[in-house]
Design a protein around this motif. Structure first.
Motif, PDB file in Angstrom:
ATOM      1  N   UNK A  60      64.122  39.423  17.851  1.00 30.74           N
ATOM      2  CA  UNK A  60      62.793  39.787  17.363  1.00 30.74           C
ATOM      3  C   UNK A  60      61.696  39.419  18.345  1.00 30.74           C
ATOM      4  N   UNK A  70      65.405  32.431  22.346  1.00 29.76           N
ATOM      5  CA  UNK A  70      65.513  33.431  21.285  1.00 29.76           C
ATOM      6  C   UNK A  70      66.578  34.471  21.605  1.00 29.76           C
ATOM      7  N   UNK A  73      69.987  32.758  20.993  1.00 31.28           N
ATOM      8  CA  UNK A  73      70.408  32.714  19.583  1.00 31.28           C
ATOM      9  C   UNK A  73      70.827  34.101  19.110  1.00 31.28           C
ATOM     10  N   UNK A  77      74.407  34.981  17.535  1.00 27.65           N
ATOM     11  CA  UNK A  77      74.551  35.605  16.220  1.00 27.65           C
ATOM     12  C   UNK A  77      75.376  36.882  16.304  1.00 27.65           C
ATOM     13  N   UNK A 180      75.560  34.841   7.231  1.00 28.54           N
ATOM     14  CA  UNK A 180      75.515  33.429   7.614  1.00 28.54           C
ATOM     15  C   UNK A 180      74.673  33.197   8.837  1.00 28.54           C
ATOM     16  N   UNK A 182      73.317  35.247  10.815  1.00 27.96           N
ATOM     17  CA  UNK A 182      72.373  36.293  11.209  1.00 27.96           C
ATOM     18  C   UNK A 182      70.975  35.709  11.363  1.00 27.96           C
ATOM     19  N   UNK A 184      67.538  34.476  10.862  1.00 32.65           N
ATOM     20  CA  UNK A 184      67.022  34.125   9.548  1.00 32.65           C
ATOM     21  C   UNK A 184      65.794  34.941   9.188  1.00 32.65           C
ATOM     22  N   UNK A 186      62.361  35.021   7.559  1.00 29.47           N
ATOM     23  CA  UNK A 186      61.420  33.942   7.348  1.00 29.47           C
ATOM     24  C   UNK A 186      60.390  34.332   6.300  1.00 29.47           C
ATOM     25  N   UNK A 188      57.398  33.834   6.616  1.00 34.00           N
ATOM     26  CA  UNK A 188      56.214  34.310   7.341  1.00 34.00           C
ATOM     27  C   UNK A 188      56.514  35.614   8.044  1.00 34.00           C
ATOM     28  N   UNK A 191      53.919  37.271  10.227  1.00 36.02           N
ATOM     29  CA  UNK A 191      53.720  36.805  11.585  1.00 36.02           C
ATOM     30  C   UNK A 191      54.807  37.366  12.511  1.00 36.02           C
ATOM     31  N   UNK A 192      56.013  37.420  11.957  1.00 35.84           N
ATOM     32  CA  UNK A 192      57.113  37.897  12.771  1.00 35.84           C
ATOM     33  C   UNK A 192      56.922  39.366  13.096  1.00 35.84           C
ATOM     34  N   UNK A 194      54.438  40.958  13.730  1.00 37.34           N
ATOM     35  CA  UNK A 194      53.572  41.178  14.869  1.00 37.34           C
ATOM     36  C   UNK A 194      54.327  40.980  16.185  1.00 37.34           C
TER      37      UNK A 194
END
Lengths: 326, 451
Positions: A60, A70, A73, A77, A180, A182, A184, A186, A188, A191-192, A194
């Motif tokens: 993301x 990021x 991760x 995943x 599991x 994947x 997460x 959130x 928020x 915010x993500x 954006x």
């Protein structure tokens, strides 16, 4: 005989066209280089990796060409969901899976990278629509997969290539992605949202410093020590860092550099000369922990120094014109 | 005759007076220049310091939402308060008639007050509430945006060589053509902050790998001669006898004395410099400043080359914990690993040129000082699950290791090293494997956008 010859020519011709097509095609889809991609890497492979991971909903962050945490991760995943060894390394097997299941619009991504400051969404626009969240996916249902199969069929027919065949047959038997690990969801999400799909180039910068710190230090090193041996330039940069870390001096790069009467290049304005690549590299080495002075915070040029107290200090090392003292 | 003498004397006086005036004028000009440079320097310093403060503020606010430990939260709050205060003072040193920064000052004051209040109360009896956590998270997001905007201006200032004095002088002369970049940028930031304030109200770098240890600590081993040091350096680099060797002795009579060995092969432009400790003849660091061509190998392959290099020099059982690519150079951190436990104080850092995979840099001071072949690693007294339980519930653990870290000078503790995320931020938290308390929290760096 003539007929045969004609037929032969034609087949050569079509073979040539097919090969041409395949070459073009191969470049388009198999753009990943042979290198294993790992955390910390930068460049085209990383851009493709991020774009593909984003396209499938695993990444993301910004498509910036830097394999940061990021991205790491997201890779892990993806590995988890597809039953691969979870090590964060992008090797052949993972690349194949990515190529098989995801889409990479090279032109689109690169055109936005060039623009740089025009962040736009990539994933949601270009990605498959109506996807379930990562973790509940069935790779078999994806548009891409259908697309991919079509492409592969074409290729097999034309090239007689069997290399990819086993991949394709294995595909349905693959463990369906499990939940599991994947990314997460959130609370928020606004915010993500954006952050999704920003395409903007970035660079690695050592922890605790900014690009502008490096620039400022390169200016100082160039002003103080241009023409000195390389190690001497690293040493000047190291002294600045040692001062930042010392309780007796300001705690920031700018604080140390602009401290009144600290550096002659600052006092006479030479710090504003355009630094060269060598001083920048010296700064990077010093920031990365190379310290020819062994932790010293003072140096002077015996030929030009005017402050008497410097002469009372214990000399430790001489590099070029500068004497580094304790 | 007399008139002639008078005329000559008159000319002489005139010339002297002229020279004097010229000299005086030049002095004045120099003085003015020097004052201008000094003023400019102090403006630059305040502005760059402000940028640093904003980066640290963002970092500390980030940590505060990741930690669940009162032990770490209180200093975090104190830090934020201190940084916010410092940032305000830096704004105060900028030419105020030019910097419409009043809103940012208000924002900083509010951040400071808010965190001061939390930091000063007894967090044991009154832990952070859900609402407060949300507020901190919001402040973090806002400080992040603010930092980004300020950094853009900073980059502009540096790349275009903008001078505050020019802006100020142009403003004083009411020059309509003055460069508005600085002012416009700042005005827009200030406007942005206005939005934050209405909704409001309701760094230090923790380095765990190298650079942490005392560099003056005595290095053990029998003293070696200049010649032996040169041999060690050549051996380390794998160079033959043909290289031109120069040895310089550093810090005569000090505990930290060393030799700087310069090795120059005939076909090379620059020498490779290797520093060798006098005691024990250990390789302290090495740097090769040769030009590096276009990258041909990836970071992974480079790391394997680095591993092999270390192995060949007797450094087996080294685990790569960090890797970064800077243009055509890969930089790797390795730590000694014993029975799967990372021993962070015994670290080396290496640089590999990505054109041909050769090692062009080695830094092993921490390893030389701390490595003696065996570490007493205690058994963990709590389980991984128990360690995780102590953490902030918003923190999602993604990766774990067992590690020995130096928590205070000379004190090495066995910890669970837990890497994980809150939203898009990655943190590393070290939890004492004996007591379960959070020992250290670190916000992992992110790539910096090219502006």
């Amino acid at each position: 005989m003539d007929q045969l010859n004609k037929y032969f020519k034609r087949s050569i011709c079509s073979l040539f066209i097919i090969t041409l097509f395949f070459t073009f095609f191969a470049q388009d889809t198999q753009a990943f280089s042979d290198q294993v991609i790992q955390r910390g890497a930068t460049g085209d492979d990383v851009i493709e990796l991020q774009a593909r991971l984003q396209n499938y909903g695993y990444y993301h962050g910004t498509i910036d060409g830097v394999f940061g945490w990021n991205t790491y991760w997201a890779v892990r995943n993806f590995q988890h969901d597809f039953g691969l060894e979870v090590d964060g390394l992008v090797g052949d097997e993972l690349k194949k899976k990515l190529e098989q299941y995801t889409h990479f619009d090279r032109e689109y991504v690169y055109s936005h990278l060039e623009k740089g400051k025009d962040p736009d969404t990539y994933g949601p626009k270009k990605g498959p629509e109506g996807l379930p969240p990562p973790g509940q996916r069935d790779p078999g249902n994806l548009d891409e997969r259908a697309q991919k199969e079509k492409q592969q069929k074409g290729r097999q027919r034309e090239e007689g290539q069997v290399q990819r065949q086993p991949e394709r047959e294995k595909a349905p038997a693959q463990p369906a992605p499990e939940g599991g690990a994947a990314p997460q969801e959130t609370p928020q999400s606004a915010q993500r949202e954006r952050n999704i799909g920003h395409v903007a180039p970035a660079v690695n910068i050592p922890a605790g410093f900014s690009e502008n710190d490096i620039q400022l230090m390169a200016n100082a090193v160039y002003g103080e020590a241009r023409g000195e041996p390389y190690i001497g330039q690293v040493a000047i940069a190291a002294v600045i860092i040692n001062r930042v870390n010392s309780a007796e001096f300001p705690n920031t790069v700018s604080g140390v550099i602009f401290e009144p009467r600290a550096f002659t290049a600052v006092a006479d304005g030479q710090i504003w000369l355009q630094p060269d690549e060598t001083s920048r590299r010296a700064v990077m080495d010093a920031i990365n922990g190379w310290d020819p002075t062994g932790g010293l915070t003072h140096y002077y040029n015996p030929a030009t120094a005017t402050s008497q107290w410097m002469f009372n200090k214990q000399p430790v090392k001489r590099i070029g014109k500068h004497l580094f003292v304790r | 005759m007399l008139s002639r003498i008078i005329a000559v004397a008159g000319y002489a006086v005139l010339i002297l007076a002229l020279a004097g005036t010229a000299y005086w004028g030049y002095q004045e000009h120099q003085d003015k220049n020097s004052v201008l440079i000094k003023a400019e320097n102090s403006y630059q310093r305040a502005f760059h310091d402000l940028n640093n403060d904003m980066a640290n503020l963002e970092d500390e606010l980030g940590k505060s939402i990741a930690t669940n430990s009162r032990k770490l939260l209180a200093p975090c709050m104190a830090n934020i308060w201190r940084i916010a205060y410092d940032a305000q003072s830096n704004i105060g040193q900028l030419p105020m008639n030019l910097t419409p920064f009043s809103k940012i000052e208000t924002f900083l004051a509010q951040v400071g007050d808010y965190t001061y209040g939390i930091g000063m109360r007894n967090l044991e009896t009154e832990p952070l509430t859900e609402a407060e956590w949300d507020e901190l998270k919001k402040l973090h997001g806002q400080s992040k945006e603010l930092q980004r905007e300020l950094r853009k201006i900073q980059t502009k200032v540096l790349s275009d060589g903008l001078r505050w004095m020019d802006v100020e002088m142009a403003a004083a002369e009411e020059n309509a053509d003055m460069d508005k970049t600085l002012l416009d940028g700042m005005e827009s930031i200030d406007k942005q902050v206005e939005g934050y304030i209405e909704t409001e109200q309701g760094a230090e770098e923790n380095k765990i790998t190298s650079q942490s240890s005392d560099k003056t600590k005595l290095i053990e081993g029998a003293p070696v001669s200049e010649h032996e040091a040169a041999q060690k350096a050549k051996q380390f680099m794998g160079f033959g006898e043909k290289v031109k060797t120069e040895v310089v002795k550093n810090g005569e009579g000090n505990d930290f004395s060393s030799y700087s060995v310069s090795l120059k092969a005939a076909e090379r432009e620059n020498p490779v410099i290797v520093d060798v400790s006098k005691n024990g003849g250990h390789i302290l660091w090495m740097l090769d400043s040769r030009d590096i061509e276009q990258s041909k190998i990836g970071l992974y392959e480079a790391q394997q080359k680095a591993e092999k290099f270390l192995e060949q020099r007797g450094m087996t059982s080294m685990a790569a914990v960090e890797s970064d690519q800077y243009d055509n150079v890969g930089v790797f951190d390795f730590v000694y690993e014993q029975d799967g436990v990372r021993i962070y104080p015994e670290a080396v850092r290496v640089q590999v040129a990505l054109d041909n995979g050769d090692l062009i840099g080695y830094e092993g001071l921490d390893y030389v000082i701390n490595h003696d072949g065996h570490v007493d690693v205690p058994k963990p007294e709590i389980s991984l699950e128990e360690a995780k339980e102590a953490l902030n519930s918003n923190f999602q653990v993604m990766e774990d290791h067992l590690s020995m870290i130096e928590t205070e000078p000379g004190e090495v503790k066995l910890c669970y090293e837990l890497l994980g995320t809150i939203d898009q931020e990655t943190f590393r938290i070290f939890v004492d494997a004996k007591t379960g308390t959070e020992e250290m929290i670190e916000k992992m760096k992110q790539a910096e956008p090219i502006v």
